[in-house]
Structures are given as structure tokens and as C-alpha cells.
Motif scaffolding. Structure first.
Motif, PDB file in Angstrom:
ATOM      1  N   PHE A 159       0.814  -1.222   0.000  1.00 49.25           N
ATOM      2  CA  PHE A 159       0.000   0.000   0.000  1.00 49.25           C
ATOM      3  C   PHE A 159       0.848   1.273   0.000  1.00 49.25           C
ATOM      4  O   PHE A 159       0.317   2.367  -0.216  1.00 49.25           O
ATOM      5  CB  PHE A 159      -1.045  -0.014   1.122  1.00 49.25           C
ATOM      6  CG  PHE A 159      -0.506  -0.065   2.527  1.00 49.25           C
ATOM      7  CD1 PHE A 159       0.031   1.052   3.116  1.00 49.25           C
ATOM      8  CD2 PHE A 159      -0.567  -1.238   3.260  1.00 49.25           C
ATOM      9  CE1 PHE A 159       0.512   1.009   4.413  1.00 49.25           C
ATOM     10  CE2 PHE A 159      -0.097  -1.293   4.567  1.00 49.25           C
ATOM     11  CZ  PHE A 159       0.446  -0.169   5.146  1.00 49.25           C
ATOM     12  N   ARG A 160       2.145   1.143   0.232  1.00 42.70           N
ATOM     13  CA  ARG A 160       3.042   2.303   0.142  1.00 42.70           C
ATOM     14  C   ARG A 160       3.834   2.269  -1.165  1.00 42.70           C
ATOM     15  O   ARG A 160       4.500   3.251  -1.517  1.00 42.70           O
ATOM     16  CB  ARG A 160       4.051   2.288   1.304  1.00 42.70           C
ATOM     17  CG  ARG A 160       3.436   2.465   2.690  1.00 42.70           C
ATOM     18  CD  ARG A 160       3.126   3.913   2.957  1.00 42.70           C
ATOM     19  NE  ARG A 160       2.766   4.141   4.355  1.00 42.70           N
ATOM     20  CZ  ARG A 160       2.250   5.295   4.784  1.00 42.70           C
ATOM     21  NH1 ARG A 160       2.045   6.295   3.949  1.00 42.70           N
ATOM     22  NH2 ARG A 160       1.932   5.444   6.041  1.00 42.70           N
ATOM     23  N   GLU A 210       4.329  -0.542  10.311  1.00 44.60           N
ATOM     24  CA  GLU A 210       3.313  -0.925   9.322  1.00 44.60           C
ATOM     25  C   GLU A 210       3.648  -2.275   8.701  1.00 44.60           C
ATOM     26  O   GLU A 210       2.798  -3.166   8.626  1.00 44.60           O
ATOM     27  CB  GLU A 210       3.195   0.144   8.222  1.00 44.60           C
ATOM     28  CG  GLU A 210       2.567   1.441   8.708  1.00 44.60           C
ATOM     29  CD  GLU A 210       2.570   2.536   7.634  1.00 44.60           C
ATOM     30  OE1 GLU A 210       2.748   2.225   6.434  1.00 44.60           O
ATOM     31  OE2 GLU A 210       2.403   3.714   8.006  1.00 44.60           O
ATOM     32  N   VAL A 242       1.244  -5.480   9.465  1.00 46.70           N
ATOM     33  CA  VAL A 242       0.327  -5.790   8.368  1.00 46.70           C
ATOM     34  C   VAL A 242       0.796  -6.987   7.538  1.00 46.70           C
ATOM     35  O   VAL A 242      -0.008  -7.811   7.116  1.00 46.70           O
ATOM     36  CB  VAL A 242       0.113  -4.560   7.452  1.00 46.70           C
ATOM     37  CG1 VAL A 242      -0.809  -4.889   6.287  1.00 46.70           C
ATOM     38  CG2 VAL A 242      -0.446  -3.390   8.249  1.00 46.70           C
ATOM     39  N   VAL A 271      -2.391   1.722  17.531  1.00 45.06           N
ATOM     40  CA  VAL A 271      -1.818   1.390  16.223  1.00 45.06           C
ATOM     41  C   VAL A 271      -2.003  -0.104  15.938  1.00 45.06           C
ATOM     42  O   VAL A 271      -2.364  -0.499  14.824  1.00 45.06           O
ATOM     43  CB  VAL A 271      -0.315   1.766  16.178  1.00 45.06           C
ATOM     44  CG1 VAL A 271       0.343   1.213  14.921  1.00 45.06           C
ATOM     45  CG2 VAL A 271      -0.126   3.274  16.266  1.00 45.06           C
ATOM     46  N   LEU A 326      -3.971  -1.337  12.588  1.00 42.74           N
ATOM     47  CA  LEU A 326      -3.277  -2.003  11.485  1.00 42.74           C
ATOM     48  C   LEU A 326      -3.626  -3.486  11.379  1.00 42.74           C
ATOM     49  O   LEU A 326      -3.610  -4.055  10.291  1.00 42.74           O
ATOM     50  CB  LEU A 326      -1.759  -1.824  11.620  1.00 42.74           C
ATOM     51  CG  LEU A 326      -1.225  -0.402  11.401  1.00 42.74           C
ATOM     52  CD1 LEU A 326       0.288  -0.381  11.523  1.00 42.74           C
ATOM     53  CD2 LEU A 326      -1.630   0.140  10.028  1.00 42.74           C
ATOM     54  N   VAL A 327      -3.929  -4.114  12.498  1.00 47.76           N
ATOM     55  CA  VAL A 327      -4.143  -5.565  12.460  1.00 47.76           C
ATOM     56  C   VAL A 327      -5.610  -5.933  12.275  1.00 47.76           C
ATOM     57  O   VAL A 327      -5.939  -6.863  11.560  1.00 47.76           O
ATOM     58  CB  VAL A 327      -3.576  -6.241  13.732  1.00 47.76           C
ATOM     59  CG1 VAL A 327      -3.824  -7.750  13.711  1.00 47.76           C
ATOM     60  CG2 VAL A 327      -2.085  -5.963  13.868  1.00 47.76           C
ATOM     61  N   PHE A 336      -6.739  -1.088   2.498  1.00 50.63           N
ATOM     62  CA  PHE A 336      -5.556  -1.798   1.973  1.00 50.63           C
ATOM     63  C   PHE A 336      -5.938  -2.644   0.759  1.00 50.63           C
ATOM     64  O   PHE A 336      -5.141  -2.840  -0.151  1.00 50.63           O
ATOM     65  CB  PHE A 336      -4.961  -2.726   3.041  1.00 50.63           C
ATOM     66  CG  PHE A 336      -4.276  -2.004   4.178  1.00 50.63           C
ATOM     67  CD1 PHE A 336      -3.884  -0.681   4.069  1.00 50.63           C
ATOM     68  CD2 PHE A 336      -4.003  -2.671   5.380  1.00 50.63           C
ATOM     69  CE1 PHE A 336      -3.245  -0.030   5.110  1.00 50.63           C
ATOM     70  CE2 PHE A 336      -3.370  -2.022   6.433  1.00 50.63           C
ATOM     71  CZ  PHE A 336      -2.993  -0.703   6.295  1.00 50.63           C
ATOM     72  N   ILE A 390      -3.933   5.960   0.893  1.00 42.09           N
ATOM     73  CA  ILE A 390      -3.413   5.458   2.163  1.00 42.09           C
ATOM     74  C   ILE A 390      -3.272   6.555   3.211  1.00 42.09           C
ATOM     75  O   ILE A 390      -3.566   6.346   4.392  1.00 42.09           O
ATOM     76  CB  ILE A 390      -2.059   4.742   1.910  1.00 42.09           C
ATOM     77  CG1 ILE A 390      -2.339   3.401   1.204  1.00 42.09           C
ATOM     78  CG2 ILE A 390      -1.293   4.510   3.198  1.00 42.09           C
ATOM     79  CD1 ILE A 390      -3.265   2.461   1.920  1.00 42.09           C
ATOM     80  N   LEU A 429      -4.662   6.132   6.917  1.00 44.89           N
ATOM     81  CA  LEU A 429      -3.764   6.036   8.075  1.00 44.89           C
ATOM     82  C   LEU A 429      -3.641   7.357   8.847  1.00 44.89           C
ATOM     83  O   LEU A 429      -2.858   7.456   9.792  1.00 44.89           O
ATOM     84  CB  LEU A 429      -2.388   5.524   7.640  1.00 44.89           C
ATOM     85  CG  LEU A 429      -2.404   4.100   7.080  1.00 44.89           C
ATOM     86  CD1 LEU A 429      -0.992   3.627   6.800  1.00 44.89           C
ATOM     87  CD2 LEU A 429      -3.101   3.118   8.015  1.00 44.89           C
TER      88      LEU A 429
END
Lengths: 401, 401
Positions: free
Chosen positions: A275-276, A342, A346, B341, B345-346, B355, B362, B366
């Protein structure tokens, strides 16, 4: 016969020495951190190509060829597996792997402590799983040091049932597991993430592991090795990255001419934050499910890779740990640590495996997360800056050696 | 006829006013942050129960009943959907939802700015998706303020193809989607996370969204609402939590007597970090896939919930924003932000949806992550401390009203 007695005496002397050392090790750990209760005060010694075994009764000794020289007095804590079990299977891959990862853990922790201020040592946390018969681990952590902001070096040795979720994920990875069988697995591995304080010292991660899996009847056996070492710089020093990759390549080249190029690519592909659109760092090597060669050869390869960690990384720590740092550089480091979080939460396969393992020891799994991380909305380094330069490399991986 | 002309003149005047306001709004955004290009300078006005529509040509006016009073001059930016489309479908749920979330965004941002120092305003970032015909959003962020360390309020209005991955996850949630059809979805939602600076002010999150889904032939239609508001305190002030839950309960009670208890439990279940065995906070309400009632009634409920955000949260900000803070309290806040966080994220469904959406934005997803977070190995608050007290509530959710 006389030789056996001599060996027995040697073993007794060594074991007494080890027992004393273990008491010292036990003193390092803080009471709050200890879950494992009292340490076992006997140990397995493999010395000078000859293995010396002292049973719980201290009366049985046996001699046998061993591939490496290991002195357990230097381990961070006693091994996880009971001594009698290790003694009974000195040539079993499980034993060899457990001793190897404990040696690497200790050598790496001591090397890092050598870069710290006096008195700044790793905390040793030897723990057992909820069901103690399933094994446990030794987690060594150094937090808020002068050189290392957070350094974690963890070994795990465990046997546990394979959850349905994990069974499905193993099948997705190509393992042939009949649907009607229950499986258990054995895993022995070392895993480490080092987050230094100075933004000019990169973060390193490595992980070497051995897996066995079989069904409840002892059939449908599988085994494989996995692992890798990778570097996450905050600023790009090409010399550092070349040295790092060069050492890994040498370790690979001793085993198979195509290992480095295959595993370098695998690493670039694995540590990708989709995603980045960027990688976590400048790569290294990564491999999994290695099972196509003789296990002894694979073990030799994995051992060489683990032994390459110190020479690939310590020179970078020594070179940069006292570099001048601006506030802007510190801020950038923290932003990149957010990206590290991240990836780990993830994507990371080991972390996900941990989340999916019932009663997993989360603190040891998430030991990889940095002490500090930062997220700013829409932070974009300006073209031409050193911060921009590193992101370009993360988007377009390069060949370094 | 004369009445229509009068309305037309009123509309023209109002539109001119709005255009001026929009220029001011555009001046707030920084050039680097703007992706959407120039703002549309016309807008849709729904005022005093009468909707006034000014077309691009500024010549057409129509009068019609509208459920709420909306003055777009106060929006943070012009709506995402083209005015001609909104004008053409004033009673369409898509239009109503878009106008509602834009109003809530603006009211909440202005209320938060009122708690900041002079000159500390939200940055307004109006953006389009990669393919502009798929819509976009307005992301408002206030970073490093005196009261708020990071506050994000985002609205999104988008139409896009449903990826195979998302199609599968929709089926897993019980939506009946034929395998041989391609689907697209429409989504309009507001999502916000506020991380205050003072550890005695809780973090709030809320999200209200409307979904539509249909296949390529316009069949197999589905629609539903989802949303919720939840609170994450760092220290437990029971009065705060009771006020917060009380306001949410009032909003729910106006619609269905069982809504609050059902959605309170849903919230406790949803914001559960399984691997930690604790909830993210002290809950609130959460619901998804609401499709069993008249859509107008559901919209009324969701609107009431969104309107409850300010009265449920602002009193807590005012009460605690100047509380004295120790270093230890700040450290605890950062540790808990690390946990935030982890959940986001999880586990978070919205984040995962993002995602899995190709070309998702993004940074807007985020935006929920805190400016700073911290992870310490094996940090455990001592029994009896305020830090311990809140973790007990996170492990064992309570009834607050």
C-alpha cells in the motif's frame, strides 16, 4: 574405558562451572520479567569437537563427534529443551538447531553490549509457554541504551498443535496436509530486530528458523528451513549497504552459486509494503520452505548466514554511532520507524504466525517494534534531499554487489 | 411563477456568497497538500426546509422539501460529487449522505478548532482518486496543536469496482453476490480519530458510512449503513465515560429501544485486540450491515449518532485539556497509542478495506494513526495504579449507563 572416565570427569568439572555461570545469568534477569521459574542448573556441553553430556544425576557421560565448538556457559540462559532430551539426541536437527541459535543469540548480544556504555546490558527473560510442555524461549532485550534505543534478540523452541488457521495457511504455501488429520509442529528459531538511536546507523533484522510438522500418527512429515537478514537504513550510505550485502553474498556463495541472487530478490519481494509501493529497507537475503537439499547442508548454510550477522552489521554501528544528528534527522528516523511498524503488523509472516498461534507470547513477537514511532499526515521529503534519496531506493531496489 | 423567480434570485445570491467562502476555504489548504486542482465554485444549498439548486449556468431553480437545514458555505470544501449530479437527485440517499457527512465534518472541525490556540486550524486537503470519475474525499488534519496532537476528520465519496478480494470478504459477511458477476460499489462516509495532547483527554473515533453495491447490469443491489463512535481513555474518569455513553444512548433511544444495548455490545466485541486479550478502549456503539429497516429511518438514526459526537466528546476536552501531566502519564499515553496502532493495522475493518482497495488513498486511511507511539518490552502497570485501573476495564468491559 579410561578415556570414558576422563571425559566423565571433564564433563563434571565443566558442568559445575556452567552451573555457577547460570546463577550469574539468573541474577541479570529482573524478577518481574521471569516467567520460567528457576533455571535448570545442568547443561549440555559440546566442546572441541567432542560432546560431553551430563545427565540430571551427573553420572552418565558419553562422547561423540559434534560439528562445532559450543560452550553453553556463554549462553544467555540455559536451553529450552530439557537436558535429558538433548543428551539423548545429539545429532537430531532439533538439538543442533537449538544449540546453534543459543550460541548466535549470546554472541550477538555480547557484541552489541560492547557498543554500549558500561553497565548497559541485555535483560534476559527465559519463559515457558502457557502449557510448559510446549516449550518456550529466551527473549533478550536492551532498551533505552546509549547506542541502541531498542534491541531484541529472541530464541524460541516450541512444539504445539497446528491451529486450523495455520494449517490452511500452510496449505496455501504448498504443503500437502490431508484435511482429515490433526497436525503438530516443532519450531526452533532466532529472531532479532535492532533499532539504534543514531539515525545514521541502520536497523537490522534477522531470523533463522527450522520447522518440522507431522500428523497425530507421526506420518505426513515435513521439514524446512527459513530465514534471512535485512537492513533498514534511514539515510543511504552506499558503502554501508555494499559491505552488508557483500558479507551476506560471501556466506551464500560458500553454499550455492545462485543462492545470493535468488535470496536477494526474494528479500526485495518479501519486504514490500504494497500500500506504500516501497520496500521496508535496502534488503539483504530472505528464503523460506527450503527443503530441497540434504538437511545437514541446509543447516550448514543457515549457520553460516547467522554467523554473518555480526560482520555484516557491527562495522556500521561502530562507524556511525557517534555521528552528529539534527532534529530533522531524528524526526525522519521516527517517521521511517512508523513504516517499519506498518510492515511488521500488516505483512510480516512471522508476526502473523504468532497472532494465529493460540497463547502465543505476544511480547516476544512484538519485541521487534521500535521504542518510538511517528506518523505525520502526507509527509513527503523534498526532491534532492537525503530523505528523498533513500525513498527512491526503497521504491526501486538496486543491485549492491 | 413569481415565487420561482424569487427563489432563483435567492439562490443566485447565496451561490455568490458560497463562491466567496469557497475561495477563503481554498486559501487554507497548502499547495503541497492539494491534489484536487481547483475547487468547483458552485454549490448545492439546502436551507430552511427548502432546497435551492443553482446549476452550473446559474439559471435553474427548484423548490423541494428537504429533511435538514444545510448551508454549504460552512463546509470545509465543496462536495465531492458534481453539483449537477446532486442537483438532479436531491432525495437520493447518496446525495443526502454526502451532504450530511460534509456538514458533520465542518461542525466537528470548527468545534475542535475552538479548543485550540488562536491560528491553529485544520488543513483542508480535497483530493480525487487516481481515476477522478471514481470520486475522492476531503481530509482535514490538525497536527501538533496545543490541545490536539493529531486530529483527522475525513470524508470520502467514491464509486469503484469491487476487487475480487473485497467481493470474497463481502460474501464472508453474508452478502449474496453471484460468482459470475462483476460488482461495483458506492460508499459515502465520514471517519475521524482525535488524539489529544493531554493524557487525561481520551481519544475519540467515529465513522458513519453508507454503502451501495450492484452488479455490472445494475442488478443484485445491496445497500447498508454502518458506523459507530468509541472512546479510548488513557486514564479512567468514570464520569467522563458515563457522560459519553449517556449521550450515545440518548441518540439510540430515539430510534429503537434495543439499539444502544445491541450496539454497545457490538462495539465491545469489535474493538477487541485478541492477541492482547483487551479492548481498544471503553467502547461506545458500533454497527454494520444495517439494512433491515426503511433506509430513511436508518439515515435518520445515523444522522442522530453523528450529531451526538460533539456533545459526547467536547465536554471531556474542555474539562481535561489543561490538567497537570507528569512524564510518567505522558509515557503511558504513548504506550497506549502503540496499542491503538496495533488495533488499527491488524484488525480494523475500514483500514483493511482500504488496503484491499486498488489505488486507495493510504494517507487518508492512516490519518488515524497517532503522531507518536511507543512500545516497551513487557511493560506492565503495577496493581493499584491508575494505569492498572484502566487496563482492568479494557479486559472486562462494564455497563456505564
Amino acid at each position: 574405558m579410561e578415556e570414558a572416565k576422563q571425559i566423565s570427569r571433564m564433563a563434571s568439572r565443566l558442568v559445575r562451572g556452567v552451573a555457577r555461570t547460570m546463577t550469574t545469568v539468573a541474577a541479570v534477569k529482573t524478577p518481574r520479567l521471569t516467567r520460567a521459574g528457576r533455571y535448570i542448573s545442568t547443561s549440555l556441553l559440546v566442546s572441541g569437537g567432542v560432546a560431553l553430556y551430563a545427565s540430571h544425576q551427573g553420572s552418565v557421560a558419553a562422547a561423540q563427534k559434534a560439528p562445532t565448538t559450543i560452550d553453553t556457559s556463554k549462553f544467555m540462559a540455559p536451553p529450552i529443551t530439557e537436558l535429558s532430551v538433548l543428551e539423548g539426541k545429539p545429532n537430531d536437527m532439533r538439538t543442533k538447531m537449538e544449540l546453534m541459535i543459543m550460541r548466535i543469540q549470546s554472541e550477538f548480544c555480547r557484541a552489541l553490549e560492547g557498543e554500549e556504555g558500561a553497565g548497559c546490558k541485555f535483560t534476559v527473560d527465559r519463559w515457558r509457554r502457557h502449557n510448559p510442555s510446549e516449550g518456550g524461549g529466551v527473549t533478550c532485550v536492551l532498551q533505552d541504551g546509549k547506542t541502541f534505543e531498542k534491541a531484541g534478540v529472541n530464541i524460541t523452541v516450541m512444539t504445539a498443535p497446528l491451529s486450523k488457521e495455520l494449517q490452511a495457511s500452510m496449505r496455501a504455501r504448498g504443503k500437502k496436509l490431508p484435511e482429515d488429520k490433526k497436525f503438530s509442529f516443532f519450531a526452533a528459531g532466532i529472531s532479532s530486530v535492532i533499532h539504534p538511536r543514531n539515525p545514521h546507523v541502520p536497523t537490522i533484522h534477522f531470523n533463522y528458523r527450522y520447522f518440522e510438522m507431522q500428523d497425530e500418527d507421526g506420518n505426513n512429515k515435513h521439514w524446512w528451513f527459513g530465514g534471512g537478514t535485512d537492513l533498514t537504513p534511514y539515510y543511504l550510505d552506499e558503502g554501508d549497504v555494499k559491505l552488508f550485502h557483500g558479507v551476506l553474498k560471501s556466506a551464500c556463495d560458500r553454499h550455492q552459486p545462485d543462492y545470493y541472487s535468488r535470496f536477494k530478490k526474494w528479500c526485495d519481494d518479501y519486504f514490500f509494503v504494497k500500500f506504500r509501493g516501497e520496500r521496508r529497507g535496502v534488503g539483504g537475503i530472505f528464503f523460506d520452505d527450503l527443503e530441497d537439499t540434504d538437511p545437514e547442508k541446509m543447516f550448514g548454510f543457515v549457520t553460516d548466514c547467522a554467523d554473518a550477522v555480526i560482520p555484516s552489521y557491527l562495522p556500521l554501528v561502530k562507524k556511525h554511532k557517534n555521528d552528529a544528528v539534527s532534529e530533522e534527522e531524528r524526526r525522519w528516523q521516527l517517521l521511517r520507524r512508523g513504516r517499519y511498524v506498518e510492515f511488521n503488523l500488516v505483512y510480516d509472516r512471522g508476526t502473523k504466525f504468532g497472532f494465529a498461534t493460540p497463547n502465543a507470547r505476544i511480547e516476544s513477537i512484538l519485541m521487534s517494534l521500535p521504542l518510538h514511532a511517528r506518523w505525520e499526515y502526507m509527509h513527503q521529503p523534498a526532491p534532492g534531499t537525503p530523505e528523498y534519496k533513500i525513498t527512491e531506493v526503497l521504491k526501486n531496489p538496486k543491485d549492491w554487489v
